[in-house]
Design a protein around this motif. Sequence first.
Motif, PDB file in Angstrom:
ATOM      1  N   GLU A  52       0.998  -1.257   0.063  1.00  0.00           N
ATOM      2  CA  GLU A  52      -0.154  -0.060   0.004  1.00  0.00           C
ATOM      3  C   GLU A  52       1.024   1.309  -0.048  1.00  0.00           C
ATOM      4  OE1 GLU A  52      -3.261   0.130  -0.598  1.00  0.00           O
ATOM      5  OE2 GLU A  52      -3.010  -1.976  -0.647  1.00  0.00           O
ATOM      6  N   ALA A  53       2.029   1.279   0.815  1.00  0.00           N
ATOM      7  CA  ALA A  53       2.887   2.375   0.714  1.00  0.00           C
ATOM      8  C   ALA A  53       3.416   2.423  -0.653  1.00  0.00           C
ATOM      9  CB  ALA A  53       3.654   2.101   1.850  1.00  0.00           C
ATOM     10  N   ALA A  54       3.677   1.492  -1.097  1.00  0.00           N
ATOM     11  CA  ALA A  54       4.505   1.518  -2.764  1.00  0.00           C
ATOM     12  C   ALA A  54       3.403   2.263  -3.496  1.00  0.00           C
ATOM     13  CB  ALA A  54       4.948   0.165  -2.974  1.00  0.00           C
ATOM     14  N   LYS A  55       2.206   1.669  -3.665  1.00  0.00           N
ATOM     15  CA  LYS A  55       1.420   2.137  -4.484  1.00  0.00           C
ATOM     16  C   LYS A  55       1.002   3.728  -4.285  1.00  0.00           C
ATOM     17  CE  LYS A  55      -1.685  -1.100  -3.736  1.00  0.00           C
ATOM     18  NZ  LYS A  55      -2.873  -2.160  -3.858  1.00  0.00           N
ATOM     19  N   ALA A  56       0.828   4.073  -3.023  1.00  0.00           N
ATOM     20  CA  ALA A  56       0.706   5.350  -2.541  1.00  0.00           C
ATOM     21  C   ALA A  56       1.846   6.541  -2.940  1.00  0.00           C
ATOM     22  CB  ALA A  56       0.520   5.706  -0.924  1.00  0.00           C
ATOM     23  N   ALA A  57       2.934   5.862  -2.891  1.00  0.00           N
ATOM     24  CA  ALA A  57       4.248   6.836  -3.324  1.00  0.00           C
ATOM     25  C   ALA A  57       4.260   6.932  -5.114  1.00  0.00           C
ATOM     26  CB  ALA A  57       5.659   5.963  -2.940  1.00  0.00           C
ATOM     27  N   ALA A  58       3.732   5.703  -5.489  1.00  0.00           N
ATOM     28  CA  ALA A  58       3.886   5.800  -7.104  1.00  0.00           C
ATOM     29  C   ALA A  58       2.847   6.908  -7.432  1.00  0.00           C
ATOM     30  CB  ALA A  58       3.436   4.381  -7.736  1.00  0.00           C
ATOM     31  N   GLU A  59       1.720   6.776  -6.736  1.00  0.00           N
ATOM     32  CA  GLU A  59       0.344   7.768  -7.177  1.00  0.00           C
ATOM     33  C   GLU A  59       0.854   9.305  -6.664  1.00  0.00           C
ATOM     34  OE1 GLU A  59      -3.019   6.119  -5.114  1.00  0.00           O
ATOM     35  OE2 GLU A  59      -3.033   4.421  -6.162  1.00  0.00           O
ATOM     36  N   ALA A  60       1.433   9.246  -5.809  1.00  0.00           N
ATOM     37  CA  ALA A  60       1.917  10.736  -5.469  1.00  0.00           C
ATOM     38  C   ALA A  60       2.885  11.320  -6.318  1.00  0.00           C
ATOM     39  CB  ALA A  60       2.506  10.697  -3.947  1.00  0.00           C
ATOM     40  N   SER A  61       3.801  10.438  -6.930  1.00  0.00           N
ATOM     41  CA  SER A  61       4.803  10.662  -7.938  1.00  0.00           C
ATOM     42  C   SER A  61       4.138  11.321  -9.164  1.00  0.00           C
ATOM     43  CB  SER A  61       5.776   9.812  -8.183  1.00  0.00           C
ATOM     44  OG  SER A  61       6.469   9.675  -6.912  1.00  0.00           O
ATOM     45  N   PHE A  62       3.303  10.368  -9.627  1.00  0.00           N
ATOM     46  CA  PHE A  62       2.556  10.703 -10.878  1.00  0.00           C
ATOM     47  C   PHE A  62       1.704  12.076 -10.622  1.00  0.00           C
ATOM     48  CE2 PHE A  62       2.840   6.196 -12.195  1.00  0.00           C
ATOM     49  CZ  PHE A  62       3.093   6.547 -13.725  1.00  0.00           C
ATOM     50  N   ALA A  63       1.267  12.147  -9.212  1.00  0.00           N
ATOM     51  CA  ALA A  63       0.344  13.504  -9.368  1.00  0.00           C
ATOM     52  C   ALA A  63       1.195  14.594  -9.323  1.00  0.00           C
ATOM     53  CB  ALA A  63      -0.302  13.241  -7.960  1.00  0.00           C
ATOM     54  N   ALA A  64       2.376  14.485  -8.736  1.00  0.00           N
ATOM     55  CA  ALA A  64       3.541  15.761  -8.704  1.00  0.00           C
ATOM     56  C   ALA A  64       3.953  16.150 -10.304  1.00  0.00           C
ATOM     57  CB  ALA A  64       4.655  15.177  -7.710  1.00  0.00           C
ATOM     58  N   VAL A  65       4.050  14.845 -10.692  1.00  0.00           N
ATOM     59  CA  VAL A  65       4.565  15.137 -12.088  1.00  0.00           C
ATOM     60  C   VAL A  65       3.548  15.790 -13.177  1.00  0.00           C
ATOM     61  CG1 VAL A  65       5.171  13.981 -14.276  1.00  0.00           C
ATOM     62  CG2 VAL A  65       6.395  13.331 -12.091  1.00  0.00           C
ATOM     63  N   GLY A  66       2.247  15.238 -12.949  1.00  0.00           N
ATOM     64  CA  GLY A  66       1.182  16.040 -13.577  1.00  0.00           C
ATOM     65  C   GLY A  66       1.104  17.309 -13.240  1.00  0.00           C
ATOM     66  N   LYS A  67       0.945  17.630 -11.879  1.00  0.00           N
ATOM     67  CA  LYS A  67       1.069  19.124 -11.558  1.00  0.00           C
ATOM     68  C   LYS A  67       2.105  20.044 -11.953  1.00  0.00           C
ATOM     69  CE  LYS A  67       0.388  21.776  -7.104  1.00  0.00           C
ATOM     70  NZ  LYS A  67       0.619  21.706  -5.634  1.00  0.00           N
ATOM     71  N   GLY A  68       3.256  19.466 -12.174  1.00  0.00           N
ATOM     72  CA  GLY A  68       4.502  20.465 -12.667  1.00  0.00           C
ATOM     73  C   GLY A  68       4.340  20.396 -14.311  1.00  0.00           C
ATOM     74  N   LEU A  69       3.803  19.520 -14.867  1.00  0.00           N
ATOM     75  CA  LEU A  69       3.510  19.522 -16.298  1.00  0.00           C
ATOM     76  C   LEU A  69       2.566  20.762 -16.727  1.00  0.00           C
ATOM     77  CD1 LEU A  69       4.099  15.992 -17.293  1.00  0.00           C
ATOM     78  CD2 LEU A  69       5.555  17.737 -17.953  1.00  0.00           C
ATOM     79  N   GLN A  70       1.319  20.446 -15.863  1.00  0.00           N
ATOM     80  CA  GLN A  70       0.201  21.386 -16.046  1.00  0.00           C
ATOM     81  C   GLN A  70       0.802  23.038 -15.752  1.00  0.00           C
ATOM     82  OE1 GLN A  70      -2.659  20.652 -17.444  1.00  0.00           O
ATOM     83  NE2 GLN A  70      -2.606  22.763 -17.624  1.00  0.00           N
ATOM     84  N   ALA A  71       1.640  23.161 -14.646  1.00  0.00           N
ATOM     85  CA  ALA A  71       2.122  24.431 -14.405  1.00  0.00           C
ATOM     86  C   ALA A  71       2.953  24.885 -15.627  1.00  0.00           C
ATOM     87  CB  ALA A  71       2.974  24.300 -13.162  1.00  0.00           C
ATOM     88  N   ARG A  72       3.657  24.302 -16.252  1.00  0.00           N
ATOM     89  CA  ARG A  72       4.372  24.768 -17.130  1.00  0.00           C
ATOM     90  C   ARG A  72       3.503  24.923 -18.320  1.00  0.00           C
ATOM     91  NH1 ARG A  72       9.498  20.577 -17.452  1.00  0.00           N
ATOM     92  NH2 ARG A  72      10.564  21.195 -15.469  1.00  0.00           N
ATOM     93  N   ALA A  73       2.332  24.104 -18.506  1.00  0.00           N
ATOM     94  CA  ALA A  73       1.456  24.392 -19.870  1.00  0.00           C
ATOM     95  C   ALA A  73       0.807  25.878 -19.363  1.00  0.00           C
ATOM     96  CB  ALA A  73       0.320  23.350 -19.706  1.00  0.00           C
ATOM     97  N   ASP A  74       0.442  25.995 -18.152  1.00  0.00           N
ATOM     98  CA  ASP A  74      -0.241  27.276 -17.677  1.00  0.00           C
ATOM     99  C   ASP A  74       0.754  28.467 -17.921  1.00  0.00           C
ATOM    100  OD1 ASP A  74      -2.352  25.669 -17.028  1.00  0.00           O
ATOM    101  OD2 ASP A  74      -1.836  26.138 -14.880  1.00  0.00           O
TER     102      ASP A  74
END
Length: 564
Positions: A43-65
């Motif tokens: 569960e911790a591994a899945k949470a870490a992966a999901e958090a990393s995807f979310a962080a990357v997506g947020k960063g990419l969207q910020a650059r898009a903006d």
Amino acid sequence: MTTPDPRELHGFGVGRGAAVGPVARAHPAPHVAQDLPAPLDLEAAKAAAEASFAAVGKGLQARADEAAGTLAEVLGATALMAKDPALLAQVRTRIDGGAAAVVAVDRAITEFSDMFLAAGGYLAERVTDLRSVRDRVVAHLEGLPEPGVPTLSRPSVVVADDLAPADTAALELDKVLAIVIEHGGPTGHTAIIAGQLGIPCVVRVIGATSLQDGVEVAVDAATGTVVVGPDDDVRQRVEARRTALAALEQDTAPGATADGHAVALLANIGTAEDAERIADVAVEGVGLFRTEVLFLGRTSAPTEDEQAEVYARVLTALGGRKVVIRTLDAGADKPLAFVTQAGEENPALGVRGFRLVRTAEDLLRTQLAAIGRAAAQTGQEPWVMAPMVATVDEAAQFAAIARDCGVRTVGVMVEVPSAALRARDVVQEVDFVSLGTNDLAQYTMATDRLRGELVDLLDPWQPAVLDLVAITARAGAEGGTPVGVCGESAADPVMALVLTGMGVTSLSMSPAAVAGVRFALGRHSLETCQRIAEAATAGRTATESRAAALELVDPQVREVLALG
């Protein structure tokens, strides 16, 4: 002091510019060992992966903006990849199966990349973006620096294995002298964006990633060369080219041959921001507005109001200059969530472009109605054309629908060989046609235009492709119908002369290429262009065709534009 290394590397150039400067290497993608032990806490591994995807997506969207135009749209679509539920589900499933988080990410994205490559077309083009997501997520999981171009301390030549749009968005453009990538291709995102920005770029340069940080290189987009450790002669040639090209920018006259035969010089754009950016550029209008950027990455089609607002912005920005709008070129290999299609084995040959009218005519009618509203609001009269038209019946059908929606000037793209072969009949149904030479080469040569290793087959100088262009131009001349070219072959000054000699009436390209084409046209009469076209079409191979054309080009034009 860096030790000279007088090697010359070769690739495919984008543009005509040149530059000398130190190499700045992009941070490499993190390596993922495939034999990592299973996580102790799933569960911790899945949470870490999901958090990393979310962080990357947020960063990419910020650059898009923060970005604008086509780059903003592409970055936004890449950010959506990092949030894709199907991709996250695959990662979770692999972790449940005992894979370490980074291994699960790597394997899931590899599987998606393989599927995209097999699909071809637009999906294959997005593989670089998908891998960029993978690299960023893995780096985030492992606490490593984000892959890509580092902060530049001085003007430099950026060197990378490849650059995703996210990498390009992070570039400090005032410090980027040139771009060199080992992979990619002439139609990839890096090449397109470099062309739009006027940055010298050479792609598919074998050995590029072996270059060390700080070593001096001379990049010549016109010749597709990268000289390592350039001597004084090479440096002087680069500076002379830069000076000559800068001087050409001062000429803002309409495109014409030396004897006054008009050839409209237009720009290719993808967004309203692109149009606003070229408002003060010396182009005579827009020859290709790629409207699919409005649709991609959405879960529902943009409304008529949304579309009308964008089209009105484009028409207003160009202030009465010619604007050619291409209707939605999507479907099959450019999947839209709101126009679902069953899986297709050959998506490039499937339901795409105008063929969507078979299953979603309302989508086309809404777009045409929005264009009509924008025209009425601005008092401008856009030209509107449909992509992927293969038959006279399809040309007639589109013309009828467009006129029914209030469009006055109607055309079609000629990018399918059948349309070129029957161009004499097609031009009788419409007001103009425009040759999409990139797709025309792809379909003529039965070669996926995104496969970099087959780039020689996609050469617009291939005699079979030239024959189809000539047939279309001749049909337009006989019928009194304007024939444009909106593929990037129009950006090649020598090809521009050939196309003019064939009877093409307008050329549309990246704005940065216009000055060189204007210069070449202005140094040749229409009769000379016709002789150049005859020489090119007499060639048996692509190499022979270009060499025969180049032989007749004015020596001063060859020297200034480094045409070989």
